[in-house]
Design a protein around this motif. Structure first.
Motif, PDB file in Angstrom:
ATOM      1  N   ARG A  83       0.849  -1.194   0.000  1.00  0.00           N
ATOM      2  CA  ARG A  83       0.000   0.000   0.000  1.00  0.00           C
ATOM      3  C   ARG A  83       0.884   1.244   0.000  1.00  0.00           C
ATOM      4  O   ARG A  83       1.916   1.264   0.645  1.00  0.00           O
ATOM      5  CB  ARG A  83      -0.883   0.027   1.249  1.00  0.00           C
ATOM      6  CG  ARG A  83      -1.996  -0.998   1.279  1.00  0.00           C
ATOM      7  CD  ARG A  83      -2.677  -0.992   2.644  1.00  0.00           C
ATOM      8  NE  ARG A  83      -1.793  -1.505   3.680  1.00  0.00           N
ATOM      9  CZ  ARG A  83      -1.738  -1.038   4.924  1.00  0.00           C
ATOM     10  NH1 ARG A  83      -2.488  -0.003   5.284  1.00  0.00           N
ATOM     11  NH2 ARG A  83      -0.919  -1.570   5.803  1.00  0.00           N
ATOM     12  N   ALA A 111      -8.854   8.776  -3.499  1.00  0.00           N
ATOM     13  CA  ALA A 111      -9.425   8.923  -2.163  1.00  0.00           C
ATOM     14  C   ALA A 111      -8.583   9.910  -1.379  1.00  0.00           C
ATOM     15  O   ALA A 111      -7.435   9.602  -1.015  1.00  0.00           O
ATOM     16  CB  ALA A 111      -9.482   7.580  -1.445  1.00  0.00           C
ATOM     17  N   VAL A 118      -7.278  11.583   1.779  1.00  0.00           N
ATOM     18  CA  VAL A 118      -7.221  11.131   3.170  1.00  0.00           C
ATOM     19  C   VAL A 118      -6.633  12.235   4.034  1.00  0.00           C
ATOM     20  O   VAL A 118      -5.860  13.073   3.569  1.00  0.00           O
ATOM     21  CB  VAL A 118      -6.396   9.837   3.316  1.00  0.00           C
ATOM     22  CG1 VAL A 118      -7.021   8.702   2.514  1.00  0.00           C
ATOM     23  CG2 VAL A 118      -4.944  10.039   2.862  1.00  0.00           C
ATOM     24  N   GLU A 163      -6.216   5.990   7.769  1.00  0.00           N
ATOM     25  CA  GLU A 163      -7.306   5.691   6.839  1.00  0.00           C
ATOM     26  C   GLU A 163      -6.881   4.757   5.709  1.00  0.00           C
ATOM     27  O   GLU A 163      -7.730   4.169   5.035  1.00  0.00           O
ATOM     28  CB  GLU A 163      -7.838   6.991   6.233  1.00  0.00           C
ATOM     29  CG  GLU A 163      -8.388   7.994   7.223  1.00  0.00           C
ATOM     30  CD  GLU A 163      -8.770   9.293   6.542  1.00  0.00           C
ATOM     31  OE1 GLU A 163      -9.370   9.229   5.454  1.00  0.00           O
ATOM     32  OE2 GLU A 163      -8.440  10.375   7.089  1.00  0.00           O
ATOM     33  N   VAL A 164      -5.566   4.620   5.500  1.00  0.00           N
ATOM     34  CA  VAL A 164      -5.076   3.894   4.320  1.00  0.00           C
ATOM     35  C   VAL A 164      -4.952   2.408   4.652  1.00  0.00           C
ATOM     36  O   VAL A 164      -3.859   1.869   4.825  1.00  0.00           O
ATOM     37  CB  VAL A 164      -3.738   4.476   3.842  1.00  0.00           C
ATOM     38  CG1 VAL A 164      -3.325   3.838   2.511  1.00  0.00           C
ATOM     39  CG2 VAL A 164      -3.829   5.985   3.677  1.00  0.00           C
ATOM     40  N   ASP A 165      -6.102   1.743   4.775  1.00  0.00           N
ATOM     41  CA  ASP A 165      -6.079   0.307   5.039  1.00  0.00           C
ATOM     42  C   ASP A 165      -6.177  -0.458   3.719  1.00  0.00           C
ATOM     43  O   ASP A 165      -6.283   0.122   2.638  1.00  0.00           O
ATOM     44  CB  ASP A 165      -7.201  -0.091   5.998  1.00  0.00           C
ATOM     45  CG  ASP A 165      -8.586   0.293   5.488  1.00  0.00           C
ATOM     46  OD1 ASP A 165      -8.735   0.572   4.270  1.00  0.00           O
ATOM     47  OD2 ASP A 165      -9.529   0.315   6.294  1.00  0.00           O
ATOM     48  N   GLN A 202      -8.554  -2.254   2.439  1.00  0.00           N
ATOM     49  CA  GLN A 202      -9.794  -2.087   1.695  1.00  0.00           C
ATOM     50  C   GLN A 202      -9.793  -0.787   0.901  1.00  0.00           C
ATOM     51  O   GLN A 202     -10.153  -0.768  -0.275  1.00  0.00           O
ATOM     52  CB  GLN A 202     -10.993  -2.114   2.639  1.00  0.00           C
ATOM     53  CG  GLN A 202     -12.331  -1.956   1.910  1.00  0.00           C
ATOM     54  CD  GLN A 202     -13.516  -2.097   2.844  1.00  0.00           C
ATOM     55  OE1 GLN A 202     -13.386  -2.565   3.975  1.00  0.00           O
ATOM     56  NE2 GLN A 202     -14.694  -1.697   2.365  1.00  0.00           N
ATOM     57  N   LEU A 203      -9.372   0.319   1.544  1.00  0.00           N
ATOM     58  CA  LEU A 203      -9.318   1.596   0.835  1.00  0.00           C
ATOM     59  C   LEU A 203      -8.372   1.515  -0.345  1.00  0.00           C
ATOM     60  O   LEU A 203      -8.697   1.971  -1.452  1.00  0.00           O
ATOM     61  CB  LEU A 203      -8.890   2.714   1.784  1.00  0.00           C
ATOM     62  CG  LEU A 203      -8.684   4.090   1.126  1.00  0.00           C
ATOM     63  CD1 LEU A 203     -10.005   4.627   0.588  1.00  0.00           C
ATOM     64  CD2 LEU A 203      -8.065   5.078   2.100  1.00  0.00           C
ATOM     65  N   PHE A 204      -7.177   0.947  -0.138  1.00  0.00           N
ATOM     66  CA  PHE A 204      -6.183   0.890  -1.211  1.00  0.00           C
ATOM     67  C   PHE A 204      -6.671   0.028  -2.368  1.00  0.00           C
ATOM     68  O   PHE A 204      -6.328   0.278  -3.525  1.00  0.00           O
ATOM     69  CB  PHE A 204      -4.858   0.361  -0.680  1.00  0.00           C
ATOM     70  CG  PHE A 204      -3.725   0.446  -1.672  1.00  0.00           C
ATOM     71  CD1 PHE A 204      -3.156   1.670  -1.991  1.00  0.00           C
ATOM     72  CD2 PHE A 204      -3.244  -0.687  -2.303  1.00  0.00           C
ATOM     73  CE1 PHE A 204      -2.130   1.761  -2.925  1.00  0.00           C
ATOM     74  CE2 PHE A 204      -2.209  -0.610  -3.229  1.00  0.00           C
ATOM     75  CZ  PHE A 204      -1.651   0.621  -3.541  1.00  0.00           C
ATOM     76  N   GLU A 252      -9.670  -0.068  -3.412  1.00  0.00           N
ATOM     77  CA  GLU A 252     -10.748   0.626  -4.104  1.00  0.00           C
ATOM     78  C   GLU A 252     -10.313   1.935  -4.749  1.00  0.00           C
ATOM     79  O   GLU A 252     -10.945   2.391  -5.704  1.00  0.00           O
ATOM     80  CB  GLU A 252     -11.893   0.904  -3.120  1.00  0.00           C
ATOM     81  CG  GLU A 252     -12.531  -0.369  -2.572  1.00  0.00           C
ATOM     82  CD  GLU A 252     -13.519  -0.084  -1.456  1.00  0.00           C
ATOM     83  OE1 GLU A 252     -13.594   1.100  -1.025  1.00  0.00           O
ATOM     84  OE2 GLU A 252     -14.205  -1.024  -1.005  1.00  0.00           O
ATOM     85  N   ALA A 253      -9.264   2.555  -4.226  1.00  0.00           N
ATOM     86  CA  ALA A 253      -8.864   3.877  -4.725  1.00  0.00           C
ATOM     87  C   ALA A 253      -7.416   4.162  -4.369  1.00  0.00           C
ATOM     88  O   ALA A 253      -6.861   3.562  -3.437  1.00  0.00           O
ATOM     89  CB  ALA A 253      -9.771   4.958  -4.136  1.00  0.00           C
ATOM     90  N   PRO A 290      -4.979   6.358  -2.524  1.00  0.00           N
ATOM     91  CA  PRO A 290      -5.050   7.352  -1.447  1.00  0.00           C
ATOM     92  C   PRO A 290      -4.136   8.538  -1.737  1.00  0.00           C
ATOM     93  O   PRO A 290      -2.995   8.367  -2.169  1.00  0.00           O
ATOM     94  CB  PRO A 290      -4.554   6.576  -0.217  1.00  0.00           C
ATOM     95  CG  PRO A 290      -4.543   5.132  -0.620  1.00  0.00           C
ATOM     96  CD  PRO A 290      -4.342   5.114  -2.088  1.00  0.00           C
TER      97      PRO A 290
END
Length: 334
Positions: free
Chosen positions: A35, A59, A61, A66-68, A70-72, A74-75, A77
């Motif tokens: 990530r 995304a 942030v 916030e950069v877990d 799941q987020l990485f 999908e988008a 950061p």
């Protein structure tokens, strides 16, 4: 071992290919890709993605927490910079220097605070440092100053087939002989051996120390630096328990059989190490800064202003830099 924190990726020169290869690195990520969070301006990234027809959701942030995963997934950061960015790919704007420096400085501070696992820097133009009054020869020296502690930064270039470190770096070739000394070689070789153990998990590193002159001086006929400087440095390294050998004739140091004998080559000047590495692994070469209290890597290429904004930039060196940064951070943590 706990999950690795994300990596901080700097914006680099906005007129260069840094943003493009960052977008492409996210697109081409694999299941095990590390990530990363990009320190940049979301609006200009969105414009570039649209211009190049790259499907990259962004995304914004406010913190690294916030950069877990799941987020990485999908988008991409993005941690916004406070300084504005005026330039676009292919169009240099000297007013962007504060944003470039802010990106590097914030990435280092995040690493020092333990919020990111490593710093990966996109290429910059050295003029950007000068534009804000910073008197550093380049990126590497600026990072060393930010890190503090007084240790001299050491440049390593690493790829799947070769690692080199440099005793002299960004200096004219005519100045190299006068800058070589036993202490300078020892400092670089010790840092290299330490990094190979600490960051590359090589328990007993082997170092090839390359000669300066043709045929490694031909017993003094073609130069005495090997006799008076390089050989004494090697003797000291061996007395310290470091497996170093040489001086190795430069023209015989980089073929396949020679490379099998060592884990890194200690080179006397910039092109002595970079020409063979870029010939062997141009797209997968990674610039690594040793002697820092955090891991730092960078793609082994420049800003590529001539192709910026055209969609032609290859993200492979950046992807290699991200992967190597993550691997080094894991090795260091272990």
């Amino acid at each position: 071992m706990p999950d690795l924190a994300p990596l901080a990726l700097t914006c680099g020169e906005p007129a260069g290919i840094g943003a493009e290869i960052a977008l492409k690195a996210w697109i081409e990520r694999g299941e095990h890709s590390p990530r990363f969070v990009l320190l940049d301006q979301p609006a200009r990234l969105a414009r570039l993605a649209e211009r190049l027809s790259l499907n990259v959701p962004l995304a914004q942030v406010g913190s690294l927490a916030e950069v877990d995963a799941q987020l990485f997934a999908e988008a991409l950061p993005v941690l916004p910079l406070e300084a504005p960015i005026h330039g676009e790919a292919g169009r240099v704007d000297e007013a962007d220097a504060p944003a470039i420096v802010e990106s590097i400085t914030r990435a280092v501070r995040l690493a020092q605070a333990g919020e990111v696992a490593a710093v990966v820097t996109n290429p910059i133009r050295k003029q950007s440092l000068k534009a804000v009054g910073l008197d550093h020869p380049g990126h590497t020296e600026f990072l060393a100053a930010l890190a503090g502690g007084g240790a001299r930064s050491v440049m390593m270039l690493a790829s799947p087939r070769l690692r080199v470190t440099l005793v002299t770096v960004h200096v004219p070739l005519a100045a190299v002989p006068g800058l070589l000394s036993v202490p300078a070689i020892l400092e670089v070789a010790r840092a290299t051996a330490r990094a190979l153990r600490q960051d590359f998990a090589i328990a007993a590193p082997r170092l090839a120390v390359i000669g300066l002159n043709p045929h490694a001086g031909e017993s003094g006929l073609l130069g005495r630096e090997e006799i008076e400087i390089i050989a004494p440095a090697i003797a000291t390294l061996r007395a310290e328990g470091i497996d170093a050998f040489g001086p190795v004739p430069p023209d015989a140091a980089f073929h396949a059989a020679a490379r099998n004998r060592y884990d890194a080559a200690i080179c006397m000047y910039h092109d002595q190490g970079l020409i063979p590495l870029k010939t062997l692994d141009f797209d997968e070469g990674v610039n690594v800064t040793l002697n820092l209290p955090f891991v730092r890597t960078s793609p082994d290429h420049g800003t590529a202003l001539d192709i910026a904004g055209t969609g032609k930039a290859n993200p492979q060196s950046l992807m290699s830099a991200l992967a190597m940064a993550a691997a080094m951070a894991k090795a260091r943590a272990a």
